[in-house]
Design a protein around this motif. Structure first.
Motif, short mmCIF file in Angstrom:
data_model
loop_
_atom_site.label_atom_id
_atom_site.label_comp_id
_atom_site.label_asym_id
_atom_site.label_seq_id
_atom_site.Cartn_x
_atom_site.Cartn_y
_atom_site.Cartn_z
N UNK A 136 5.43 9.50 8.11
CA UNK A 136 6.70 8.83 7.81
C UNK A 136 6.53 7.82 6.67
N UNK A 137 5.40 7.11 6.65
CA UNK A 137 5.17 6.15 5.57
C UNK A 137 5.04 6.87 4.23
N UNK A 138 4.47 8.09 4.23
CA UNK A 138 4.36 8.85 2.99
C UNK A 138 5.75 9.23 2.46
N UNK A 139 6.66 9.58 3.38
CA UNK A 139 8.03 9.91 2.97
C UNK A 139 8.68 8.69 2.32
N UNK A 140 8.48 7.53 2.93
CA UNK A 140 9.06 6.31 2.36
C UNK A 140 8.43 5.98 1.01
N UNK B 52 4.90 -0.63 5.47
CA UNK B 52 3.82 -1.46 6.02
C UNK B 52 3.84 -1.44 7.54
N UNK B 53 5.03 -1.48 8.12
CA UNK B 53 5.15 -1.47 9.58
C UNK B 53 4.64 -0.16 10.16
N UNK B 54 4.99 0.95 9.52
CA UNK B 54 4.53 2.25 10.00
C UNK B 54 3.02 2.39 9.88
N UNK B 55 2.47 1.96 8.75
CA UNK B 55 1.02 2.05 8.56
C UNK B 55 0.29 1.18 9.57
N UNK B 56 0.80 -0.03 9.78
CA UNK B 56 0.16 -0.93 10.75
C UNK B 56 0.21 -0.35 12.16
N UNK C 61 -6.09 1.32 6.41
CA UNK C 61 -6.31 -0.12 6.56
C UNK C 61 -6.38 -0.79 5.19
N UNK C 62 -7.11 -0.15 4.26
CA UNK C 62 -7.16 -0.67 2.90
C UNK C 62 -5.79 -0.66 2.24
N UNK C 63 -5.02 0.39 2.49
CA UNK C 63 -3.67 0.47 1.94
C UNK C 63 -2.81 -0.68 2.44
N UNK C 64 -2.92 -0.97 3.73
CA UNK C 64 -2.12 -2.07 4.29
C UNK C 64 -2.51 -3.40 3.67
N UNK C 65 -3.81 -3.63 3.48
CA UNK C 65 -4.27 -4.90 2.89
C UNK C 65 -3.79 -5.03 1.44
N UNK C 66 -3.85 -3.92 0.69
CA UNK C 66 -3.38 -3.95 -0.70
C UNK C 66 -1.89 -4.25 -0.76
N UNK C 67 -1.12 -3.67 0.13
CA UNK C 67 0.33 -3.89 0.12
C UNK C 67 0.64 -5.35 0.48
N UNK C 68 -0.10 -5.88 1.45
CA UNK C 68 0.13 -7.27 1.84
C UNK C 68 -0.24 -8.22 0.71
N UNK C 69 -1.16 -7.79 -0.16
CA UNK C 69 -1.55 -8.61 -1.30
C UNK C 69 -0.64 -8.38 -2.51
N UNK C 70 0.38 -7.55 -2.34
CA UNK C 70 1.32 -7.30 -3.43
C UNK C 70 0.93 -6.19 -4.37
N UNK C 71 -0.12 -5.46 -4.05
CA UNK C 71 -0.59 -4.38 -4.92
C UNK C 71 -0.08 -3.05 -4.36
N UNK C 72 1.21 -2.83 -4.50
CA UNK C 72 1.87 -1.68 -3.89
C UNK C 72 1.34 -0.35 -4.44
N UNK C 73 1.11 -0.30 -5.74
CA UNK C 73 0.67 0.95 -6.34
C UNK C 73 -0.69 1.39 -5.79
N UNK D 28 -2.99 5.27 0.59
CA UNK D 28 -2.28 5.93 1.69
C UNK D 28 -2.22 7.44 1.50
N UNK D 29 -1.95 7.88 0.27
CA UNK D 29 -1.89 9.32 0.03
C UNK D 29 -3.27 9.96 0.20
N UNK D 30 -4.33 9.25 -0.19
CA UNK D 30 -5.68 9.75 0.04
C UNK D 30 -5.96 9.82 1.54
N UNK D 31 -5.52 8.79 2.26
CA UNK D 31 -5.68 8.80 3.72
C UNK D 31 -4.92 9.93 4.37
N UNK D 32 -3.74 10.27 3.84
CA UNK D 32 -2.96 11.38 4.39
C UNK D 32 -3.72 12.70 4.22
#
Length: 272
Positions: free
Chosen positions: A48-52, A63-67, A110-122, A128-132
């Motif tokens: 679902x997070x990949x769709x978003x 972020x909520x879905x990944x967490x 987990x790394x994706x979530x930390x990057x997003x929380x740090x503002x590094x969305x890209x 996340x796509x690699x994790x998928x």
């Protein structure tokens, strides 16, 4: 892989031992394995997070879905390791790689979530796509274990449709040793037979976990009821009705009703 597989599976079995926790992790109270159902939560959240991410929708929802997926990973892995530790070696080899891929996926998310929380969305989306991709490989291997290697499936097929209606002669009571389980055949169906005094209990012989021969198992008593312990992976079944007392088995053993003819012949029919 056999050396780490052997060491890890032994350590897990030794750590869990026969306990209520082990039964819960196997899914005994549910009547089917717990791990696959829990795995759907993490996989569903990450998909679902990949769709978003693809649609560039609400980043907070991603972020909520990944967490949520990361939070479910540990209990899911715990249940999976409990099941994995009692499988055959061929299944364990595939399961070992399955676990490695899922651990890799969890680390990437987990790394994706930390990057997003740090503002590094890209960067977060890339991880996340690699994790998928990693979790997809893990899911494929999980499906291979379940549908090709039959890990977690019920190996004690219901026999009611294989036996004609009515009572069937099995053997003479005097030919059965008292207190020691034996194997007998009803047509081409192999049965576990235990005589206790003048009473006879009959179950399907192949254990529902991985088809172990129950007639080679050990008779014990649980909560006042006679039970049989599978010689392969120590599943415990109540002899009177085949219900599961302790896992790793989650499906009950098919049971048979018995009666004794006046000439001493034991007759059986599938239990209702």
């Amino acid at each position: 892989m056999d050396r780490p597989v052997n060491a890890l599976s032994k350590a897990i079995r030794r750590r869990l031992g026969p306990s209520r926790l082990r039964d819960v992790l196997h899914g005994v109270p549910l009547g089917h394995p717990l791990h696959p159902a829990m795995a759907m939560v993490s996989a569903g959240c990450w998909i679902a997070s990949a769709v978003l991410d693809v649609t560039r929708s609400d980043p907070r929802a991603s972020r909520t879905l990944i967490a949520t997926g990361v939070g479910m990973a540990l209990p899911t892995a715990t249940a999976g390791l409990a099941d994995w530790s009692t499988l055959h070696r061929e299944q364990q080899r595939v399961g070992f790689v399955h676990a490695i891929m899922n651990v890799t996926a969890t680390g990437l998310y987990t790394g994706s979530l930390l990057m997003r929380m740090a503002g590094r969305e890209r960067t977060g989306r890339a991880l996340a796509f690699t994790g998928l991709g990693a979790v997809s490989v893990g899911a494929y291997l999980g499906g291979h274990m379940a549908y090709r290697q039959a890990a977690g499936a019920n190996h004690a097929e219901s026999v009611s449709h294989l036996v004609p209606l009515g009572w069937h002669d099995l053997c003479s009571l005097k030919d059965l040793p008292n207190g020691r389980p034996v194997r007998r055949r009803l047509g081409y169906i192999e049965l576990f037979v235990l005589r206790l005094g003048d009473g006879v209990s009959v179950l399907a012989d192949g254990c529902s976990h991985l088809a172990g021969p129950l007639h080679q198992g050990r008779v014990t008593v649980e909560d006042g009821d006679p039970c049989i312990v599978c010689p392969w992976h120590s599943s415990v079944f109540r002899i009177s009705d085949g219900s599961v007392v302790h896992g790793p088995a989650t499906a009950k053993q098919p049971a048979f009703r018995t009666r004794l003819r006046q000439d001493g012949v034991v007759q059986v029919r599938p239990a209702d």
